[in-house]
Design an enzyme around this catalytic site. Sequence first.
Site, PDB file in Angstrom:
ATOM      1  N   GLU A 193       0.872  -1.177   0.000  1.00  0.00           N
ATOM      2  CA  GLU A 193       0.000   0.000   0.000  1.00  0.00           C
ATOM      3  C   GLU A 193       0.907   1.224   0.000  1.00  0.00           C
ATOM      4  O   GLU A 193       1.487   1.581   1.025  1.00  0.00           O
ATOM      5  CB  GLU A 193      -0.920  -0.007   1.224  1.00  0.00           C
ATOM      6  CG  GLU A 193      -1.860  -1.204   1.297  1.00  0.00           C
ATOM      7  CD  GLU A 193      -2.883  -1.226   0.175  1.00  0.00           C
ATOM      8  OE1 GLU A 193      -3.064  -0.180  -0.491  1.00  0.00           O
ATOM      9  OE2 GLU A 193      -3.494  -2.280  -0.043  1.00  0.00           O
ATOM     10  N   CYS A 228      -2.239   9.482   2.490  1.00  0.00           N
ATOM     11  CA  CYS A 228      -1.852   8.935   1.186  1.00  0.00           C
ATOM     12  C   CYS A 228      -2.922   9.147   0.122  1.00  0.00           C
ATOM     13  O   CYS A 228      -2.623   9.106  -1.073  1.00  0.00           O
ATOM     14  CB  CYS A 228      -1.497   7.459   1.308  1.00  0.00           C
ATOM     15  SG  CYS A 228      -2.858   6.423   1.889  1.00  0.00           S
TER      16      CYS A 228
END
Length: 453
Positions: free
Chosen positions: A215, A249
């Site tokens: 991720e 993010c």
Amino acid sequence: MPDNDSHSLKSLPERQREDLFSAGSPSLEARKKQLSRLKTMIVDHEEAFTRALHADLGKPAFESFSSEIAVLLNEIDHVCKHIAKWNRQSRSRYLKMGYVESIKRKRHPYGSVLIIGSWNYPLQLSLMPAIGAIAAGNRCVIKPSEHAPATAELLKKIINDAFPPEQLLVVTGDAQTASHLTAAPFDLIFFTGSGQTGKAVAEQAARQLTPVILELGGKNPCIIDETGFSKEAVREIVWGKFLNAGQTCIAPDTLFVHQSVYEKMLNEISAAVSAFYGEQPRESSDYGRICTDDHFQKVIEFIGQGDVRHGGSYDRSDRFIAPTVLTDIEPGSPILQEEIFGPVLPVIPYTDMRTLLSSGRIQRDALTGYIFSKNKDNIQLFKEHMRSSTISVNQVIHHAASPHIAFGGVGTSGYGAYHGKAGFLAFSYEKQNTEHIITSIFKVNSRHILIQI
């Protein structure tokens, strides 16, 4: 409790695997009990986690609850409600020449899983993958980020007191500790962090053919077309960009605004920032800080790469950077090439959607993409252009809190996904058992009748 030397760390997955194999794959009730214990642990220590998150990132209390604690509690509730359905065995039969092939399929845990968390949401990004891993029946080792030490040490104390190390263990340490762990023979590694570190983790894991879920991040574009401007849209974008001081993010990285609403947009952004954080955001109890000195330095260097339309101030002593809006940025500047991951928002005008999408200024495989529009053609163009696994229309970030939406990247933003059912699937593999049922075939009135012997 293991020492952080290479030998002790490398023995962790074998010890957890041995315990798993001797005890057998945990029942659904056992998994639910572990998740319930984890939920109780989070609830009972909510205040302690809030203090730790403030110490590490200056996180406001409500932000800590809404973006770290509440999403974990919601995920646990969702998983416990649906795990039986996800884990159900499926069956199918196929007629072959002279026999019937019976196939039974069921999900099984990988075994011992390593989870490497990130510093920007140090509680959520350490425990969210663990929820999926536990639901799938795995044993876990969690390595929180050393850059959020207060949260990491609190996690270590609470979890290691509540769970036997053969089931769930937190190991703290620096990058060397993480390197020793990724070299250990885990059955699966889950990593959240930068692309550079993610590549190193994947390379290390590849030496042992250990599967990896990455991720990562990217430059998430946000487009406001000529139909998409509204005060509500601006407030949504400002909230999403400056949440956690921009260290998210999936935050909007760069804002592309149609020329017809460009000035109006800039004025409204300034008004929204002032409404959220006041004229002195450093004094605001609703605004966080940058996590590390190195990251602080990187972000403030971006500020000089454009004209400051709003904000621009910073203070190294407590790693404060004001919510900042930049305009008139030279093409090719680092801020337009690299993920910002901080409270600096470049606002770029454009005149034509097709030209913008074909210009190369938008990263196609960003972690997510945002568009504010009422124009269905523009929305469809954007969806077709982006390779990211999620596209959000007229909102930002909310999808990451939903257990119904798989969270993951494509290309340089990572691979693999989790949250909800996707997490259960990510941390398990499908075992297929086949059986041939021998038959006799009699032809009666042009039909085949199968008679099992």
